[in-house]
Design a protein around this motif. Structure first.
Motif, PDB file in Angstrom:
ATOM      1  N   CYS A   1       0.864  -1.189   0.000  1.00  0.00           N
ATOM      2  CA  CYS A   1       0.000   0.000   0.000  1.00  0.00           C
ATOM      3  C   CYS A   1       0.897   1.235   0.000  1.00  0.00           C
ATOM      4  N   GLU A   2       0.855   1.955  -1.104  1.00  0.00           N
ATOM      5  CA  GLU A   2       1.646   3.175  -1.212  1.00  0.00           C
ATOM      6  C   GLU A   2       0.798   4.356  -0.758  1.00  0.00           C
ATOM      7  N   VAL A   3       1.413   5.295  -0.062  1.00  0.00           N
ATOM      8  CA  VAL A   3       0.720   6.491   0.425  1.00  0.00           C
ATOM      9  C   VAL A   3       1.407   7.719  -0.156  1.00  0.00           C
ATOM     10  N   VAL A   4       0.639   8.524  -0.893  1.00  0.00           N
ATOM     11  CA  VAL A   4       1.184   9.724  -1.528  1.00  0.00           C
ATOM     12  C   VAL A   4       0.433  10.944  -1.001  1.00  0.00           C
ATOM     13  N   ALA A   5       1.179  11.944  -0.521  1.00  0.00           N
ATOM     14  CA  ALA A   5       0.555  13.182  -0.034  1.00  0.00           C
ATOM     15  C   ALA A   5       0.317  14.105  -1.225  1.00  0.00           C
ATOM     16  N   LEU A   6      -0.946  14.245  -1.644  1.00  0.00           N
ATOM     17  CA  LEU A   6      -1.273  15.142  -2.749  1.00  0.00           C
ATOM     18  C   LEU A   6      -1.235  16.590  -2.291  1.00  0.00           C
ATOM     19  N   THR A   7      -1.751  16.809  -1.094  1.00  0.00           N
ATOM     20  CA  THR A   7      -1.657  18.102  -0.390  1.00  0.00           C
ATOM     21  C   THR A   7      -1.436  17.747   1.081  1.00  0.00           C
ATOM     22  N   PRO A   8      -1.163  18.707   1.944  1.00  0.00           N
ATOM     23  CA  PRO A   8      -0.965  18.377   3.366  1.00  0.00           C
ATOM     24  C   PRO A   8      -2.171  17.684   4.000  1.00  0.00           C
ATOM     25  N   SER A   9      -3.367  17.868   3.434  1.00  0.00           N
ATOM     26  CA  SER A   9      -4.559  17.264   4.039  1.00  0.00           C
ATOM     27  C   SER A   9      -5.309  16.327   3.073  1.00  0.00           C
ATOM     28  N   ARG A  10      -4.621  15.901   2.014  1.00  0.00           N
ATOM     29  CA  ARG A  10      -5.252  14.985   1.061  1.00  0.00           C
ATOM     30  C   ARG A  10      -4.251  13.916   0.645  1.00  0.00           C
ATOM     31  N   LEU A  11      -4.652  12.641   0.790  1.00  0.00           N
ATOM     32  CA  LEU A  11      -3.773  11.520   0.491  1.00  0.00           C
ATOM     33  C   LEU A  11      -4.297  10.699  -0.683  1.00  0.00           C
ATOM     34  N   LEU A  12      -3.381  10.070  -1.375  1.00  0.00           N
ATOM     35  CA  LEU A  12      -3.729   9.077  -2.384  1.00  0.00           C
ATOM     36  C   LEU A  12      -3.195   7.737  -1.889  1.00  0.00           C
ATOM     37  N   LEU A  13      -4.099   6.760  -1.702  1.00  0.00           N
ATOM     38  CA  LEU A  13      -3.710   5.417  -1.305  1.00  0.00           C
ATOM     39  C   LEU A  13      -3.711   4.534  -2.548  1.00  0.00           C
ATOM     40  N   VAL A  14      -2.597   3.889  -2.812  1.00  0.00           N
ATOM     41  CA  VAL A  14      -2.474   3.001  -3.970  1.00  0.00           C
ATOM     42  C   VAL A  14      -2.262   1.583  -3.451  1.00  0.00           C
ATOM     43  N   LEU A  15      -3.271   0.735  -3.621  1.00  0.00           N
ATOM     44  CA  LEU A  15      -3.217  -0.629  -3.108  1.00  0.00           C
ATOM     45  C   LEU A  15      -2.867  -1.581  -4.255  1.00  0.00           C
ATOM     46  N   ILE A  16      -1.803  -2.355  -4.085  1.00  0.00           N
ATOM     47  CA  ILE A  16      -1.345  -3.294  -5.104  1.00  0.00           C
ATOM     48  C   ILE A  16      -1.508  -4.707  -4.563  1.00  0.00           C
ATOM     49  N   THR A  17      -2.178  -5.580  -5.325  1.00  0.00           N
ATOM     50  CA  THR A  17      -2.405  -6.950  -4.862  1.00  0.00           C
ATOM     51  C   THR A  17      -1.392  -7.903  -5.485  1.00  0.00           C
ATOM     52  N   ASP A  18      -1.370  -9.116  -4.986  1.00  0.00           N
ATOM     53  CA  ASP A  18      -0.402 -10.103  -5.454  1.00  0.00           C
ATOM     54  C   ASP A  18      -0.658 -10.565  -6.883  1.00  0.00           C
ATOM     55  N   VAL A  19      -1.852 -10.303  -7.415  1.00  0.00           N
ATOM     56  CA  VAL A  19      -2.135 -10.677  -8.805  1.00  0.00           C
ATOM     57  C   VAL A  19      -2.004  -9.480  -9.744  1.00  0.00           C
ATOM     58  N   GLY A  20      -1.473  -8.378  -9.216  1.00  0.00           N
ATOM     59  CA  GLY A  20      -1.186  -7.226 -10.053  1.00  0.00           C
ATOM     60  C   GLY A  20      -2.308  -6.221 -10.187  1.00  0.00           C
ATOM     61  N   ARG A  21      -3.392  -6.426  -9.485  1.00  0.00           N
ATOM     62  CA  ARG A  21      -4.472  -5.448  -9.556  1.00  0.00           C
ATOM     63  C   ARG A  21      -4.105  -4.222  -8.728  1.00  0.00           C
ATOM     64  N   VAL A  22      -4.382  -3.048  -9.274  1.00  0.00           N
ATOM     65  CA  VAL A  22      -4.044  -1.792  -8.604  1.00  0.00           C
ATOM     66  C   VAL A  22      -5.322  -0.990  -8.376  1.00  0.00           C
ATOM     67  N   GLU A  23      -5.533  -0.570  -7.137  1.00  0.00           N
ATOM     68  CA  GLU A  23      -6.697   0.251  -6.786  1.00  0.00           C
ATOM     69  C   GLU A  23      -6.208   1.541  -6.135  1.00  0.00           C
ATOM     70  N   GLN A  24      -6.821   2.644  -6.535  1.00  0.00           N
ATOM     71  CA  GLN A  24      -6.448   3.945  -5.967  1.00  0.00           C
ATOM     72  C   GLN A  24      -7.634   4.568  -5.263  1.00  0.00           C
ATOM     73  N   ARG A  25      -7.376   5.164  -4.111  1.00  0.00           N
ATOM     74  CA  ARG A  25      -8.426   5.836  -3.352  1.00  0.00           C
ATOM     75  C   ARG A  25      -7.894   7.151  -2.785  1.00  0.00           C
ATOM     76  N   ASN A  26      -8.693   8.206  -2.914  1.00  0.00           N
ATOM     77  CA  ASN A  26      -8.353   9.494  -2.297  1.00  0.00           C
ATOM     78  C   ASN A  26      -8.913   9.553  -0.884  1.00  0.00           C
ATOM     79  N   VAL A  27      -8.174  10.154   0.028  1.00  0.00           N
ATOM     80  CA  VAL A  27      -8.623  10.301   1.412  1.00  0.00           C
ATOM     81  C   VAL A  27      -8.485  11.765   1.811  1.00  0.00           C
ATOM     82  N   GLU A  28      -9.593  12.376   2.170  1.00  0.00           N
ATOM     83  CA  GLU A  28      -9.582  13.758   2.665  1.00  0.00           C
ATOM     84  C   GLU A  28      -9.413  13.735   4.178  1.00  0.00           C
ATOM     85  N   LEU A  29      -8.454  14.514   4.693  1.00  0.00           N
ATOM     86  CA  LEU A  29      -8.157  14.532   6.122  1.00  0.00           C
ATOM     87  C   LEU A  29      -8.679  15.802   6.775  1.00  0.00           C
TER      88      LEU A  29
END
Length: 332
Positions: free
Chosen positions: A139-167
């Motif tokens: 699970c990669e965590v990228v700070a888009l802004t100081p109060s907004r994150l992008l979570l990038v979840l990578i599975t063992d079969v290569g599927r990638v899911e991205q979710r934005n999180v507002e803090l």
């Protein structure tokens, strides 16, 4: 055990199905005797056809026309297929070489449906690996802004899911949050990861607790409780030859996902006509199977075509492509 008469009638039915698939024209007894070595007289074939019609396996559209198979006839024909002729070695090599050219998991699956559509001249569909059987690789965590994150979840079969999180607050230490999430979820299935995230929300460091709770909530709600299974479709234009409304039905992916959801690797399922719940798909048949590894079925792929499709050839091609998809993904 079937009697010799029943075996012959199944042979006659198989000949009718084969001729109708080839021509889409009603089949007469004279044509059957001329084209197929049935070893009996025309009168016997006519009698067999009369019995098959009375039992609902074939039908006559007009009084003077030949017979066409019914859904019941197609079902008996498919259920009577015991051996599928394997594809030739050059064909199998071509499939493997084409799939191995994929740059990632999604590209391999996209290539698989393009190939299936070309091989069968029908519409082909593949379900991306279901999150339920996948394990979290990272699970990669990228700070888009100081109060907004992008979570990038990578599975063992290569599927990638991205979710934005507002803090509700700014985050200073992204690396600590990343480590906490990966320690909790790494190597776990989605249901297991859900439990671990709930525990993490309670035990997280005080200064990160609210942020962890927000991230855990987004991941659990979107990936565990409401996973978005996705389909890739190729060759949809081939279906317009049957019925233009089929495209609208296929865009409602829920129907196809439901049909694919119970398919297991190594098993080829054939769903014919009204066996499909969606009314707009009653003029079609779906041949599908699963792909994956020894431990789990990742997803399913298949072909959607008219009820008069070449079942034997389609089953062989769907099975072969699924086997090579499993092999290519398993080697990544």
């Amino acid at each position: 055990m079937a009697s010799s008469t029943e075996k012959r009638r199944r042979q006659v039915l198989g000949a009718i199905v084969a001729d109708y698939i080839a021509s889409q024209e009603p089949v007469g007894s004279k044509a059957l005797v001329e084209r197929h070595q049935l070893g009996v007289s025309s009168a016997t074939v006519r009698n067999d056809m009369a019995v098959l019609e009375a039992e609902g396996y074939i039908a006559q559209q007009h009084a003077s026309s030949g017979r066409i198979p019914t859904e019941k006839g197609y079902r008996l024909f498919v259920d009577s297929i015991h051996e599928i002729k394997p594809m030739s070695l050059p064909e199998r090599r071509a499939i493997l070489n084409f799939l191995e050219g994929g740059v990632d998991m999604e590209d391999v699956l996209r290539r698989s449906v393009q190939l299936l559509s070309q091989l069968t001249r029908q519409a082909a569909v593949v379900q991306l690996p279901t999150l339920k059987v996948s394990r979290v690789k990272h699970c990669e965590v990228v700070a888009l802004t100081p109060s907004r994150l992008l979570l990038v979840l990578i599975t063992d079969v290569g599927r990638v899911e991205q979710r934005n999180v507002e803090l509700d607050e700014a985050i200073d230490d992204v690396s600590t949050l990343r480590n906490l999430l990966n320690q909790a979820m790494g190597g776990k299935t989605m249901p297991e990861a859900s439990v671990a995230l709930a525990d993490l929300a309670e035990s997280a460091p005080r200064d990160l607790r609210n942020i962890v709770i927000r991230c855990a909530t987004v991941l659990i709600e979107t990936l565990v409780e409401a996973p978005s299974d996705r389909l890739i479709l190729a060759g949809a234009s081939n279906l317009t030859r049957i019925n233009t409304s089929l495209l609208d039905a296929l865009e409602e992916q829920v129907t196809v996902l439901r049909l694919l959801s119970h398919v297991q690797e190594g098993e080829v399922n054939v769903t014919i006509g009204s066996e499909i719940q969606e009314k707009d798909l009653h003029s079609t048949s779906i041949v599908s199977t699963g792909y994956g590894d020894e431990e789990a079925t990742f997803g399913a792929l298949g072909v959607i075509g008219p009820t008069f499709m070449d079942y034997t050839g389609t089953i062989s091609k769907v099975s072969a492509v699924a086997q090579y998809v499993s092999r290519v993904l398993g080697g990544r």
